[in-house]
Design a protein around this motif. Structure first.
Motif, PDB file in Angstrom:
ATOM      1  N   VAL A  31       1.192  -1.516  -0.155  1.00  0.00           N
ATOM      2  CA  VAL A  31      -0.176   0.234  -0.088  1.00  0.00           C
ATOM      3  C   VAL A  31       0.819   1.200   0.108  1.00  0.00           C
ATOM      4  O   VAL A  31       1.364   1.805   1.266  1.00  0.00           O
ATOM      5  CB  VAL A  31      -1.139  -0.048   1.686  1.00  0.00           C
ATOM      6  CG1 VAL A  31      -1.780   1.441   1.206  1.00  0.00           C
ATOM      7  CG2 VAL A  31      -2.279  -0.884   1.282  1.00  0.00           C
ATOM      8  N   SER A  68      -1.520  -1.265  -3.794  1.00  0.00           N
ATOM      9  CA  SER A  68      -2.820  -0.165  -3.717  1.00  0.00           C
ATOM     10  C   SER A  68      -2.786   0.853  -2.795  1.00  0.00           C
ATOM     11  O   SER A  68      -1.706   1.514  -2.466  1.00  0.00           O
ATOM     12  CB  SER A  68      -3.786  -1.660  -2.607  1.00  0.00           C
ATOM     13  OG  SER A  68      -4.668  -0.677  -2.250  1.00  0.00           O
ATOM     14  N   THR A  69      -3.652   1.725  -2.569  1.00  0.00           N
ATOM     15  CA  THR A  69      -3.293   3.104  -1.932  1.00  0.00           C
ATOM     16  C   THR A  69      -4.895   3.424  -0.807  1.00  0.00           C
ATOM     17  O   THR A  69      -4.697   4.157  -0.322  1.00  0.00           O
ATOM     18  CB  THR A  69      -3.783   4.646  -3.171  1.00  0.00           C
ATOM     19  OG1 THR A  69      -5.558   4.236  -3.559  1.00  0.00           O
ATOM     20  CG2 THR A  69      -2.966   4.490  -3.682  1.00  0.00           C
TER      21      THR A  69
END
Length: 278
Positions: A31, A68-69
């Motif tokens: 992330v 991912s964020t």
């Protein structure tokens, strides 16, 4: 055996950690703070995997990797490792966001190289499942992982961390929380003295490094190691240790000046040595 791993932060260290777990067959989610950073993290990891494939280093089972964020994507992770820059506030925020979404049974670790595990654990709701997992740069060629235990760290968390380190083919050492732990405290002291010798014109950088490489069989001299780690990172660690232990860890003026000038080592193309920009 833990098979689902999250890495919070996909810079050089975070990407290296993700790569190590992917080679062990774990599913890994990285992330990052925004889409461009996530894309850059993915590119770093894929480059490492391509190199590993060329060397015949393949995972024992197909591993899943994604970036991912959204920290919520850590909800199913069994282990989350924070690998954001060496800044207390950044790390505290990252760890709080991770703890808010992971399962109660998940381990949480910080890749900090110098910040107190007890300090980072203090705001957490479950400090018993938190510890340090200090990987070394560059992760793909490093054999050691330092497991750092805080006052509240449960023995089961230490055993889980040890099993993870064994599973990715590294050697763990277990140290209690102390400024700089074992590796940074020793390594930074040597690096700072090498910088002072260069500052005093005792010898040039290459010969100072050769003294340790050939005289003491270190695989890499302290100045080249500082370039690899990053002069800014080493300065940050030195400042932590200076505050804890006094003048023997005082950062040399040369180190401060080089950081101020943006000569950070390999990542900037110049430090004590010049580096190919590629």
């Amino acid at each position: 055996m833990i098979t689902r791993v999250g890495v919070l932060g996909g810079g050089r260290m975070g990407a290296g950690i993700a790569h190590a777990f992917l080679l062990a067959g774990c599913d890994v989610t990285v992330v990052e703070r925004d889409a461009p950073s996530a894309d850059a993290a993915a590119a770093r990891v894929h480059d490492m995997l391509t190199g590993s494939a060329a060397r015949g280093q393949l995972a024992p089972r197909p591993a899943e990797f994604r970036t991912s964020t959204d920290v919520g994507d850590f909800a199913d992770r069994e282990l989350v490792i924070e690998a954001v820059p060496e800044d207390r506030a950044l790390k505290a925020d990252a760890l709080a966001r991770a703890e808010a979404v992971v399962a109660d049974t998940a381990l949480i670790a910080s890749n900090t190289s110098s910040i107190s595990i007890d300090v980072l654990a203090a705001p957490l709701a479950h400090p018993e499942r938190f510890l340090g997992l200090h990987f070394f740069n560059p992760v793909p060629t490093s054999a050691l992982v330092e497991i750092v235990t805080g006052t509240a760290t449960a023995p089961s968390a230490v055993e889980g961390a040890r099993a993870c380190v064994d599973a990715i083919g590294r050697t763990p050492i277990v140290v209690r929380d102390s400024p700089g732990f074992a590796s940074s405290r020793l390594g930074v002291l040597l690096g700072l003295e090498a910088i002072r010798m260069l500052e005093e014109d005792v010898a040039d950088a290459a010969d100072i490094d050769r003294a340790m490489e050939l005289g003491y069989r270190h695989p890499m001299g302290p100045l080249r190691t500082t370039d690899l780690v990053g002069l800014d990172v080493r300065l940050g660690i030195a400042e932590e240790l200076h505050a804890a232990f006094g003048e023997r860890f005082a950062p040399p003026a040369l180190l401060r000046r080089m950081v101020a000038e943006g000569r950070l080592g390999r990542k900037s193309g110049e430090g004590f040595y010049r580096w190919d920009a590629s």
